[in-house]
Design a protein around this motif. Structure first.
Motif, PDB file in Angstrom:
ATOM      1  N   LEU A  50     -10.397  68.769 -18.845  1.00 41.61           N
ATOM      2  CA  LEU A  50      -9.428  69.014 -19.922  1.00 41.61           C
ATOM      3  C   LEU A  50      -8.018  68.543 -19.560  1.00 41.61           C
ATOM      4  O   LEU A  50      -7.036  69.176 -19.879  1.00 41.61           O
ATOM      5  CB  LEU A  50      -9.420  70.496 -20.311  1.00 41.61           C
ATOM      6  CG  LEU A  50     -10.759  71.047 -20.793  1.00 41.61           C
ATOM      7  CD1 LEU A  50     -10.642  72.537 -21.048  1.00 41.61           C
ATOM      8  CD2 LEU A  50     -11.219  70.327 -22.057  1.00 41.61           C
ATOM      9  N   ARG A  51      -7.956  67.405 -18.856  1.00 46.15           N
ATOM     10  CA  ARG A  51      -6.675  66.796 -18.476  1.00 46.15           C
ATOM     11  C   ARG A  51      -5.795  67.713 -17.633  1.00 46.15           C
ATOM     12  O   ARG A  51      -4.581  67.700 -17.722  1.00 46.15           O
ATOM     13  CB  ARG A  51      -5.914  66.322 -19.712  1.00 46.15           C
ATOM     14  CG  ARG A  51      -6.537  65.152 -20.378  1.00 46.15           C
ATOM     15  CD  ARG A  51      -6.309  63.953 -19.517  1.00 46.15           C
ATOM     16  NE  ARG A  51      -6.686  62.737 -20.216  1.00 46.15           N
ATOM     17  CZ  ARG A  51      -6.931  61.611 -19.610  1.00 46.15           C
ATOM     18  NH1 ARG A  51      -6.834  61.527 -18.313  1.00 46.15           N
ATOM     19  NH2 ARG A  51      -7.275  60.542 -20.273  1.00 46.15           N
ATOM     20  N   GLN A  52      -6.412  68.524 -16.813  1.00 40.87           N
ATOM     21  CA  GLN A  52      -5.677  69.407 -15.913  1.00 40.87           C
ATOM     22  C   GLN A  52      -5.646  68.747 -14.532  1.00 40.87           C
ATOM     23  O   GLN A  52      -6.654  68.739 -13.839  1.00 40.87           O
ATOM     24  CB  GLN A  52      -6.349  70.771 -15.822  1.00 40.87           C
ATOM     25  CG  GLN A  52      -6.420  71.498 -17.150  1.00 40.87           C
ATOM     26  CD  GLN A  52      -7.227  72.760 -17.024  1.00 40.87           C
ATOM     27  OE1 GLN A  52      -6.946  73.593 -16.173  1.00 40.87           O
ATOM     28  NE2 GLN A  52      -8.226  72.907 -17.874  1.00 40.87           N
ATOM     29  N   PRO A  53      -4.520  68.190 -14.121  1.00 42.46           N
ATOM     30  CA  PRO A  53      -4.454  67.470 -12.848  1.00 42.46           C
ATOM     31  C   PRO A  53      -4.942  68.293 -11.651  1.00 42.46           C
ATOM     32  O   PRO A  53      -5.510  67.746 -10.710  1.00 42.46           O
ATOM     33  CB  PRO A  53      -2.971  67.118 -12.705  1.00 42.46           C
ATOM     34  CG  PRO A  53      -2.450  67.130 -14.089  1.00 42.46           C
ATOM     35  CD  PRO A  53      -3.246  68.179 -14.823  1.00 42.46           C
ATOM     36  N   GLU A  54      -4.742  69.597 -11.695  1.00 37.21           N
ATOM     37  CA  GLU A  54      -5.185  70.426 -10.563  1.00 37.21           C
ATOM     38  C   GLU A  54      -6.702  70.541 -10.491  1.00 37.21           C
ATOM     39  O   GLU A  54      -7.240  71.003  -9.500  1.00 37.21           O
ATOM     40  CB  GLU A  54      -4.547  71.824 -10.625  1.00 37.21           C
ATOM     41  CG  GLU A  54      -5.014  72.696 -11.775  1.00 37.21           C
ATOM     42  CD  GLU A  54      -4.301  72.437 -13.101  1.00 37.21           C
ATOM     43  OE1 GLU A  54      -4.611  73.159 -14.069  1.00 37.21           O
ATOM     44  OE2 GLU A  54      -3.462  71.526 -13.196  1.00 37.21           O
ATOM     45  N   ARG A  55      -7.389  70.076 -11.521  1.00 33.92           N
ATOM     46  CA  ARG A  55      -8.849  70.118 -11.523  1.00 33.92           C
ATOM     47  C   ARG A  55      -9.429  68.710 -11.457  1.00 33.92           C
ATOM     48  O   ARG A  55     -10.511  68.449 -11.938  1.00 33.92           O
ATOM     49  CB  ARG A  55      -9.338  70.851 -12.764  1.00 33.92           C
ATOM     50  CG  ARG A  55      -8.855  72.313 -12.748  1.00 33.92           C
ATOM     51  CD  ARG A  55      -9.461  73.143 -13.798  1.00 33.92           C
ATOM     52  NE  ARG A  55     -10.866  73.359 -13.500  1.00 33.92           N
ATOM     53  CZ  ARG A  55     -11.708  73.928 -14.325  1.00 33.92           C
ATOM     54  NH1 ARG A  55     -11.298  74.338 -15.503  1.00 33.92           N
ATOM     55  NH2 ARG A  55     -12.967  74.086 -14.008  1.00 33.92           N
ATOM     56  N   TYR A  56      -8.701  67.800 -10.848  1.00 38.56           N
ATOM     57  CA  TYR A  56      -9.130  66.420 -10.677  1.00 38.56           C
ATOM     58  C   TYR A  56     -10.310  66.336  -9.705  1.00 38.56           C
ATOM     59  O   TYR A  56     -10.319  67.018  -8.692  1.00 38.56           O
ATOM     60  CB  TYR A  56      -7.954  65.601 -10.137  1.00 38.56           C
ATOM     61  CG  TYR A  56      -8.303  64.191  -9.751  1.00 38.56           C
ATOM     62  CD1 TYR A  56      -8.367  63.197 -10.712  1.00 38.56           C
ATOM     63  CD2 TYR A  56      -8.568  63.859  -8.434  1.00 38.56           C
ATOM     64  CE1 TYR A  56      -8.689  61.901 -10.370  1.00 38.56           C
ATOM     65  CE2 TYR A  56      -8.892  62.567  -8.083  1.00 38.56           C
ATOM     66  CZ  TYR A  56      -8.946  61.591  -9.053  1.00 38.56           C
ATOM     67  OH  TYR A  56      -9.274  60.307  -8.713  1.00 38.56           O
ATOM     68  N   TYR A  57     -11.287  65.506 -10.018  1.00 46.42           N
ATOM     69  CA  TYR A  57     -12.410  65.269  -9.125  1.00 46.42           C
ATOM     70  C   TYR A  57     -12.192  63.959  -8.386  1.00 46.42           C
ATOM     71  O   TYR A  57     -11.959  62.930  -9.011  1.00 46.42           O
ATOM     72  CB  TYR A  57     -13.709  65.120  -9.925  1.00 46.42           C
ATOM     73  CG  TYR A  57     -14.358  66.390 -10.390  1.00 46.42           C
ATOM     74  CD1 TYR A  57     -15.605  66.755  -9.903  1.00 46.42           C
ATOM     75  CD2 TYR A  57     -13.758  67.216 -11.326  1.00 46.42           C
ATOM     76  CE1 TYR A  57     -16.224  67.909 -10.340  1.00 46.42           C
ATOM     77  CE2 TYR A  57     -14.369  68.364 -11.768  1.00 46.42           C
ATOM     78  CZ  TYR A  57     -15.599  68.712 -11.275  1.00 46.42           C
ATOM     79  OH  TYR A  57     -16.216  69.845 -11.708  1.00 46.42           O
ATOM     80  N   SER A  58     -12.309  63.979  -7.076  1.00 45.09           N
ATOM     81  CA  SER A  58     -12.323  62.721  -6.329  1.00 45.09           C
ATOM     82  C   SER A  58     -13.632  61.999  -6.662  1.00 45.09           C
ATOM     83  O   SER A  58     -14.536  62.590  -7.273  1.00 45.09           O
ATOM     84  CB  SER A  58     -12.250  62.995  -4.826  1.00 45.09           C
ATOM     85  OG  SER A  58     -13.479  63.557  -4.379  1.00 45.09           O
ATOM     86  N   CYS A  59     -13.747  60.764  -6.256  1.00 44.54           N
ATOM     87  CA  CYS A  59     -14.979  60.026  -6.539  1.00 44.54           C
ATOM     88  C   CYS A  59     -16.184  60.714  -5.884  1.00 44.54           C
ATOM     89  O   CYS A  59     -17.224  60.858  -6.508  1.00 44.54           O
ATOM     90  CB  CYS A  59     -14.849  58.582  -6.068  1.00 44.54           C
ATOM     91  SG  CYS A  59     -16.213  57.520  -6.613  1.00 44.54           S
ATOM     92  N   LYS A  60     -16.035  61.152  -4.655  1.00 50.34           N
ATOM     93  CA  LYS A  60     -17.154  61.819  -3.970  1.00 50.34           C
ATOM     94  C   LYS A  60     -17.489  63.149  -4.640  1.00 50.34           C
ATOM     95  O   LYS A  60     -18.667  63.500  -4.768  1.00 50.34           O
ATOM     96  CB  LYS A  60     -16.852  62.010  -2.493  1.00 50.34           C
ATOM     97  CG  LYS A  60     -16.961  60.708  -1.722  1.00 50.34           C
ATOM     98  CD  LYS A  60     -16.798  60.914  -0.241  1.00 50.34           C
ATOM     99  CE  LYS A  60     -16.969  59.581   0.474  1.00 50.34           C
ATOM    100  NZ  LYS A  60     -16.770  59.718   1.913  1.00 50.34           N
ATOM    101  N   GLU A  61     -16.479  63.888  -5.090  1.00 52.01           N
ATOM    102  CA  GLU A  61     -16.751  65.138  -5.815  1.00 52.01           C
ATOM    103  C   GLU A  61     -17.476  64.851  -7.130  1.00 52.01           C
ATOM    104  O   GLU A  61     -18.370  65.596  -7.521  1.00 52.01           O
ATOM    105  CB  GLU A  61     -15.448  65.884  -6.089  1.00 52.01           C
ATOM    106  CG  GLU A  61     -14.816  66.466  -4.845  1.00 52.01           C
ATOM    107  CD  GLU A  61     -13.408  66.978  -5.083  1.00 52.01           C
ATOM    108  OE1 GLU A  61     -13.016  67.916  -4.360  1.00 52.01           O
ATOM    109  OE2 GLU A  61     -12.705  66.444  -5.963  1.00 52.01           O
TER     110      GLU A  61
END
Length: 89
Positions: A14-25
């Motif tokens: 939901l466009r929340q930067p703190e919930r960004y997934y890295s590529c591996k995640e």
């Protein structure tokens, strides 16, 4: 037929930067959800692709996906993200 999804679905919750997934995640989440193949959306990792070692980054993540049993069956160019329109509406 394989059921697949894109790493873009994990870009940000939901466009929340703190919930960004890295590529591996994102690869982990896709694997844990039971998908059988994946698309790596290079738009969301465009900063990584600007680095001198971008080929190493790409090879590392392709190998990581293979370890998880997820072939990379397509990718999207780093030039366009399908969710960019949210920034302009």
């Amino acid at each position: 037929m394989r059921v697949a999804t894109s790493t873009e679905m994990c870009e940000q919750v939901l466009r929340q930067p703190e919930r960004y997934y890295s590529c591996k995640e994102a690869i982990d989440a896709i694997s844990e959800a039971g998908y059988q193949a994946m698309d790596i959306n290079l738009h969301q990792y465009r900063e990584e692709l600007k680095q001198e070692n971008w080929r190493d980054w790409a090879a590392e993540h392709k190998a990581y996906a293979a370890e998880k049993g997820l072939p990379v069956t397509q990718s999207h160019a780093h030039l366009y993200g399908s969710f960019d329109f949210y920034e302009y509406t």
